[in-house]
Enzyme design. Sequence first.
Site, PDB file in Angstrom:
ATOM      1  CE1 TYR A   1      95.677  89.513  48.570  1.00  0.00           C
ATOM      2  CE2 TYR A   1      93.617  89.365  47.346  1.00  0.00           C
ATOM      3  CZ  TYR A   1      94.553  88.799  48.197  1.00  0.00           C
ATOM      4  OH  TYR A   1      94.365  87.518  48.667  1.00  0.00           O
TER       5      TYR A   1
ATOM      6  CE  LYS B   1      97.062  86.805  46.569  1.00  0.00           C
ATOM      7  NZ  LYS B   1      98.155  85.961  47.104  1.00  0.00           N
TER       8      LYS B   1
HETATM    9  P1  NAP Z   1      96.546  85.195  56.835  1.00  0.00           P
HETATM   10  O1  NAP Z   1      95.689  84.453  57.791  1.00  0.00           O
HETATM   11  O2  NAP Z   1      96.618  86.689  56.957  1.00  0.00           O
HETATM   12  O3  NAP Z   1      98.023  84.561  56.899  1.00  0.00           O
HETATM   13  C1  NAP Z   1      99.057  85.102  56.123  1.00  0.00           C
HETATM   14  C2  NAP Z   1     100.370  84.792  56.808  1.00  0.00           C
HETATM   15  O4  NAP Z   1     101.425  85.346  55.982  1.00  0.00           O
HETATM   16  C3  NAP Z   1     100.486  85.468  58.188  1.00  0.00           C
HETATM   17  O5  NAP Z   1     100.954  84.539  59.151  1.00  0.00           O
HETATM   18  C4  NAP Z   1     101.470  86.592  57.932  1.00  0.00           C
HETATM   19  O6  NAP Z   1     102.261  86.937  59.060  1.00  0.00           O
HETATM   20  C5  NAP Z   1     102.348  85.987  56.848  1.00  0.00           C
HETATM   21  N1  NAP Z   1     103.134  87.006  56.172  1.00  0.00           N
HETATM   22  C6  NAP Z   1     102.714  88.248  55.787  1.00  0.00           C
HETATM   23  N2  NAP Z   1     103.718  88.914  55.220  1.00  0.00           N
HETATM   24  C7  NAP Z   1     104.800  88.102  55.244  1.00  0.00           C
HETATM   25  C8  NAP Z   1     106.142  88.238  54.824  1.00  0.00           C
HETATM   26  N3  NAP Z   1     106.580  89.375  54.244  1.00  0.00           N
HETATM   27  N4  NAP Z   1     106.996  87.196  55.002  1.00  0.00           N
HETATM   28  C9  NAP Z   1     106.573  86.050  55.600  1.00  0.00           C
HETATM   29  N5  NAP Z   1     105.317  85.869  56.021  1.00  0.00           N
HETATM   30  C10 NAP Z   1     104.432  86.878  55.850  1.00  0.00           C
HETATM   31  O7  NAP Z   1      96.120  84.920  55.313  1.00  0.00           O
HETATM   32  P2  NAP Z   1      95.345  83.698  54.616  1.00  0.00           P
HETATM   33  O8  NAP Z   1      93.931  84.096  54.494  1.00  0.00           O
HETATM   34  O9  NAP Z   1      95.730  82.426  55.226  1.00  0.00           O
HETATM   35  O10 NAP Z   1      95.958  83.824  53.136  1.00  0.00           O
HETATM   36  C11 NAP Z   1      97.043  83.040  52.667  1.00  0.00           C
HETATM   37  C12 NAP Z   1      97.244  83.339  51.180  1.00  0.00           C
HETATM   38  O11 NAP Z   1      96.042  83.069  50.463  1.00  0.00           O
HETATM   39  C13 NAP Z   1      97.597  84.799  50.895  1.00  0.00           C
HETATM   40  O12 NAP Z   1      98.511  84.867  49.831  1.00  0.00           O
HETATM   41  C14 NAP Z   1      96.265  85.380  50.482  1.00  0.00           C
HETATM   42  O13 NAP Z   1      96.435  86.517  49.678  1.00  0.00           O
HETATM   43  C15 NAP Z   1      95.662  84.206  49.742  1.00  0.00           C
HETATM   44  N6  NAP Z   1      94.204  84.259  49.654  1.00  0.00           N
HETATM   45  C16 NAP Z   1      93.412  84.259  50.770  1.00  0.00           C
HETATM   46  C17 NAP Z   1      92.026  84.302  50.627  1.00  0.00           C
HETATM   47  C18 NAP Z   1      91.093  84.302  51.807  1.00  0.00           C
HETATM   48  O14 NAP Z   1      89.866  84.425  51.594  1.00  0.00           O
HETATM   49  N7  NAP Z   1      91.546  84.150  53.038  1.00  0.00           N
HETATM   50  C19 NAP Z   1      91.455  84.373  49.351  1.00  0.00           C
HETATM   51  C20 NAP Z   1      92.285  84.373  48.237  1.00  0.00           C
HETATM   52  C21 NAP Z   1      93.663  84.315  48.400  1.00  0.00           C
HETATM   53  P3  NAP Z   1     101.807  88.111  60.060  1.00  0.00           P
HETATM   54  O15 NAP Z   1     100.635  87.582  60.787  1.00  0.00           O
HETATM   55  O16 NAP Z   1     102.996  88.297  60.966  1.00  0.00           O
HETATM   56  O17 NAP Z   1     101.495  89.304  59.218  1.00  0.00           O
END
Ligand code: NAP
Length: 253
Positions: A154, A158
């Site tokens: 990851y 990133k």
């Molecule tokens: P999340 O709640 O897990 O939501 C991610 C969404 O992306 C889910 O609906 C997932 O679908 C979808 N997804 C996964 N693989 C996919 C694919 N191949 N094609 C289309 N959709 C796909 O994550 P989040 O926390 O909102 O994170 C959003 C972004 O921010 C990500 O890139 C993450 O790495 C980044 N981020 C998050 C955090 C944090 O603390 N939360 C921190 C830094 C960066 P499914 O549910 O069906 O898998």
Amino acid sequence: MSTTEQRVAVVTGGARGIGAATAVRLAAEGRAVAVIDLDEAACKDTVEKITAAGGRAVAVGADVSDEAQVEAAVARIVEELGAPTILVNNAGVLRDNLLFKMSASDWDTVMNVHLRGSFLMTRACQKHMVDAKFGRIVNLSSSSALGNRGQANYSAAKAGLQGFTKTLAIELGKFGITANAVAPGFIATEMTKATAERVGMGFDDFKAAAATQIPVQRVGEPEDIANAVAFFTGEAAGFVSGQVLYVAGGPLD
Ligand code: NAP
């Protein structure tokens, strides 16, 4: 396209978490929004929130790491909403493990969704931005780009997205297109909830422990990130490009 026409934004991973909050926020900014996620039905809540507030949105089921599905999804968006000129590459997955236990398939999955997915989506959308002589691309990086135990895959993806972002800014700037990265710290979503489960902690305790390490003394909410994305995708942000903004409640280095 005249600037008075409604611009079309695409948000990947928009069914929940940061992507859902971003889709809702961009709609509130007056954008028509295509909400992409693996499962089209899972996008329903986000789309309904937007339409209930008087906005335009469509749900699109696609795996962003699949070239044919990405091409078909963007063609559908052009047909149903119009040519996309705002793209938020947000879809993401975790496959955390210490390096010696990390499988090659866990490495590949993370690279494919974050890097290949952002590449395919951006390549499919950029021609519409070039035609419009306007574009806004935002890639979701992470504080983990700076290194994080258990996240070799990851963290590499990133950090890779930051290089991708800067190159897009350089190549596409002459067409009125900006590219920036938002790098969140700890945001309360299903993703961080799953991490809490993996380390055997309740989510509330996990968030409280994280908050003590954050200068503003709280964890982030999806809206904190949507707010930063709204700035980068705004009409007025045309001279801000190739930047990485850490949205983490304090400085990171
Ligand atoms: P999340 O709640 O897990 O939501 C991610 C969404 O992306 C889910 O609906 C997932 O679908 C979808 N997804 C996964 N693989 C996919 C694919 N191949 N094609 C289309 N959709 C796909 O994550 P989040 O926390 O909102 O994170 C959003 C972004 O921010 C990500 O890139 C993450 O790495 C980044 N981020 C998050 C955090 C944090 O603390 N939360 C921190 C830094 C960066 P499914 O549910 O069906 O898998």
